[in-house]
Write an enzyme that holds these catalytic residues in place. Structure first.
Site, PDB file in Angstrom:
ATOM      1  CD  GLU A   1      -3.085  -0.689   2.171  1.00  0.00           C
ATOM      2  OE1 GLU A   1      -3.025   0.222   2.772  1.00  0.00           O
ATOM      3  OE2 GLU A   1      -3.904  -1.875   2.491  1.00  0.00           O
TER       4      GLU A   1
ATOM      5  NE  ARG B   1      -4.097  -9.244   5.598  1.00  0.00           N
ATOM      6  CZ  ARG B   1      -4.839  -8.145   5.264  1.00  0.00           C
ATOM      7  NH1 ARG B   1      -5.499  -8.328   4.290  1.00  0.00           N
ATOM      8  NH2 ARG B   1      -5.010  -7.134   5.955  1.00  0.00           N
TER       9      ARG B   1
END
Length: 444
Positions: free
Chosen positions: A51, A68
Site C-alpha cells: 500500500e 496476504r
C-alpha cells in the site's frame, strides 16, 4: 494491478476500484516496481499487497505491506480474468506463477462496494443483530456478490460488521459505475441499518463519477452525500397499499379484529387518517376505502384514486412489489412490511416509513424512556462509573461499552438519581438493553 481505495470512513475503506483512475502509465510503472523492490528486500515469496499513499502531484510514499490478499482483491481479478486465491495456494505449494507480468492484460474496469451493517446517519455506527430480509442482486456475468450471510443470520458483535462485498465489472469506468448503481438499487436488506443508501449517494456523486477521489472525500462532500429526502405523494400511495395489504393478510389473527374491517358502511364510505414517521417527521394522509375496492389517498394538496395490490415478484416469493394503478399512471416498487415499518426499495435506496403505534400503547413507555440509558447496539460492558443512589447530571458518563472493536460512552439522558444498574462489567448486552435506570422525575 493498481487499485484505488481512497474513499474511506473512520479510516477504513468502503469502496475500491481498479484500475486506479487518473494515474499516468509512468506512475503505474513506478508503483509496480516499488512494490516488487519492497518484496525482494525481505525475500518475500507468496501473495502480498503493498500500500502507498499519494499526494495531489502523484508523488507516492510507501505505507505498508500485507503478506496476504486483501478484501478488495476481487477488483483485480475482474480486470485481469485471474483467480488470485488459486494463485496464492499454488505459490504456497511451491508451484510457479501461472502467468508472468508480461502475460497479464487489463480488461475494462471494476468496482467493489463493501456492504456494512452500520448507520451512516449516526457517524457510521456499526450494527449487530438479526437480518430479517436479505435479497442480493441477481447473479450476472458482470456482478459478483461475496458473502457469508444469509437471510435469518445474525451479524455478531465479535467481528467486523461487513455483510457482503458487491463487485461489478464493465467495459470502461462509466459502464462499471452504472452497473454498480443498478446492483445497489437491487440489494435488499431489512433488520439492520446498512450503508447501501450511502453507497448509492456516493456512486452517483458528480465528483466520484469523474474519478476525483481522495481520503477526505466524505468530509468535503458531506452535505451532498447526505441529502435530505422528502417523501413523495407516490411513495405515500405505495406505503398505504403495503399497509392495507398487510392488514388483509392479518385478518385471521385475533389481534387484527378492528384493523381489518372491510369498507362496507351504511350511507358513507370508510375513512381513516394514516400516519407515517420518516426520521423525526410525522406525515399524515387521509385514506378513503370505496366499495369497489379502490382507495383515495390524500396528502397535502395531492389526491389520487387507485387500485392497489402487493404481488410476488419472483418465483421464490422473496420479492414483493407494491402496485398502485391510477387513471393516469401505474406506479410500483418492491416493498416489505416488517416491525411496524413499511420498507420501500426505491431507485434512491431503501425508504423506511414507520407506522406509529396508537397513543394508548406509547403513553406509559414514552414517559419512562427519559429515565433510561440504553445500549445503542449489542456489545460488552467494559466500565461502569455509577451505582444505585448516585446523583448524576445530564450528559454525565455512566457506562463504557465495547462493540466492533470500538468504545462507546453511554451518558445520562437527564439529571437525576440512579435507581438500578442491571448489568456488570463483562456482560454482553443486546441493542436497546436498559443499562442504567434513573428514578422517575416525580420521585422524591
Amino acid at each position: 494491478m493498481l487499485r484505488d481505495c481512497s474513499v474511506q470512513r473512520r479510516h477504513q475503506k468502503i469502496i475500491e476500484e481498479a484500475p486506479a483512475p487518473h494515474l499516468t502509465e509512468e506512475v503505474r510503472r513506478q508503483l509496480g516496481e516499488a512494490a516488487v523492490r519492497a518484496a525482494r528486500a525481505v525475500n518475500y515469496v507468496g501473495a502480498g499487497t503493498v500500500e502507498f499513499v499519494m499526494d495531489a502531484e502523484q508523488k507516492f510514499y510507501f505505507m505498508e505491506m500485507n503478506t496476504r490478499l486483501q478484501v478488495e482483491h476481487p477488483v483485480s481479478e475482474m480486470i485481469t480474468e485471474t483467480d488470485l486465491v488459486e494463485w496464492q495456494l499454488r505459490v504456497a505449494a511451491g508451484e510457479p506463477l501461472p502467468l508472468t507480468q508480461d502475460d497479464l492484460e487489463i480488461y475494462g474496469h471494476s468496482f467493489e462496494a463493501r456492504v456494512y451493517a452500520e448507520d451512516p446517519d449516526n457517524e457510521f455506527m456499526p450494527g449487530a443483530g438479526h437480518l430479517q430480509h436479505v435479497l442480493p442482486p441477481d447473479d450476472e456475468s458482470y456482478v459478483r456478490v461475496e458473502t457469508g450471510i444469509r437471510q435469518g443470520d445474525e451479524v455478531s458483535v465479535h467481528y467486523d460488521p461487513m455483510i457482503a462485498k458487491l463487485v461489478v465489472w464493465g467495459e470502461d469506468r462509466p459502464t462499471a459505475l452504472a452497473r454498480l448503481i443498478s446492483a445497489l438499487q437491487k440489494y435488499q436488506i431489512v433488520g439492520l441499518s446498512t450503508n447501501i443508501n450511502f453507497m448509492l449517494s456516493l456512486a452517483q456523486h458528480p465528483e466520484f463519477q469523474l474519478g476525483n477521489v481522495h481520503t477526505e472525500f466524505i468530509p468535503q462532500h458531506y452535505d451532498t452525500l447526505f441529502p435530505h429526502r422528502e417523501v413523495s405523494h407516490d411513495q405515500l400511495c405505495l406505503a398505504v397499499v403495503t399497509v392495507m395489504s398487510h392488514r388483509l393478510n392479518c385478518r385471521t389473527h385475533a389481534d387484527a379484529a378492528f384493523t381489518s374491517l372491510n369498507s362496507l358502511r351504511i350511507n358513507h364510505e370508510k375513512q381513516e387518517v394514516m400516519k407515517f414517521k420518516h426520521g423525526d417527521k410525522v406525515i399524515t394522509c387521509a385514506v378513503t376505502s370505496h366499495p369497489d375496492g379502490t382507495l383515495t389517498v390524500t396528502s397535502g394538496e395531492q389526491s389520487s384514486k387507485l387500485k392497489g395490490s402487493v404481488i410476488a415478484a419472483d418465483l421464490e416469493g422473496q420479492r414483493t412489489t407494491a402496485v398502485a394503478e391510477m387513471e393516469e399512471q401505474i406506479i410500483k416498487c418492491d416493498s416489505l412490511y416488517a416491525d411496524n415499518t413499511v420498507h420501500l426499495f426505491t431507485e434512491n435506496g431503501l425508504l423506511k416509513l414507520e407506522v406509529p403505534p396508537p397513543a394508548y400503547e406509547t403513553s406509559e413507555s414514552s414517559a419512562a424512556a427519559r429515565a433510561d440509558s440504553v445500549a445503542p447496539m449489542p456489545g460488552v460492558i467494559d466500565k461502569i462509573f455509577v451505582q444505585p443512589g448516585d446523583t448524576v447530571e445530564e450528559g454525565q458518563q455512566l457506562i463504557v461499552m465495547i462493540a466492533m472493536k470500538m468504545e462507546y460512552i453511554i451518558r445520562a439522558p437527564r439529571a437525576g438519581v440512579v435507581d438500578t444498574v442491571p448489568y456488570t462489567v463483562g456482560t454482553t448486552v443486546p441493542k436497546g438493553a436498559r443499562l442504567v435506570h434513573l428514578q422517575e422525575e416525580t420521585d422524591n
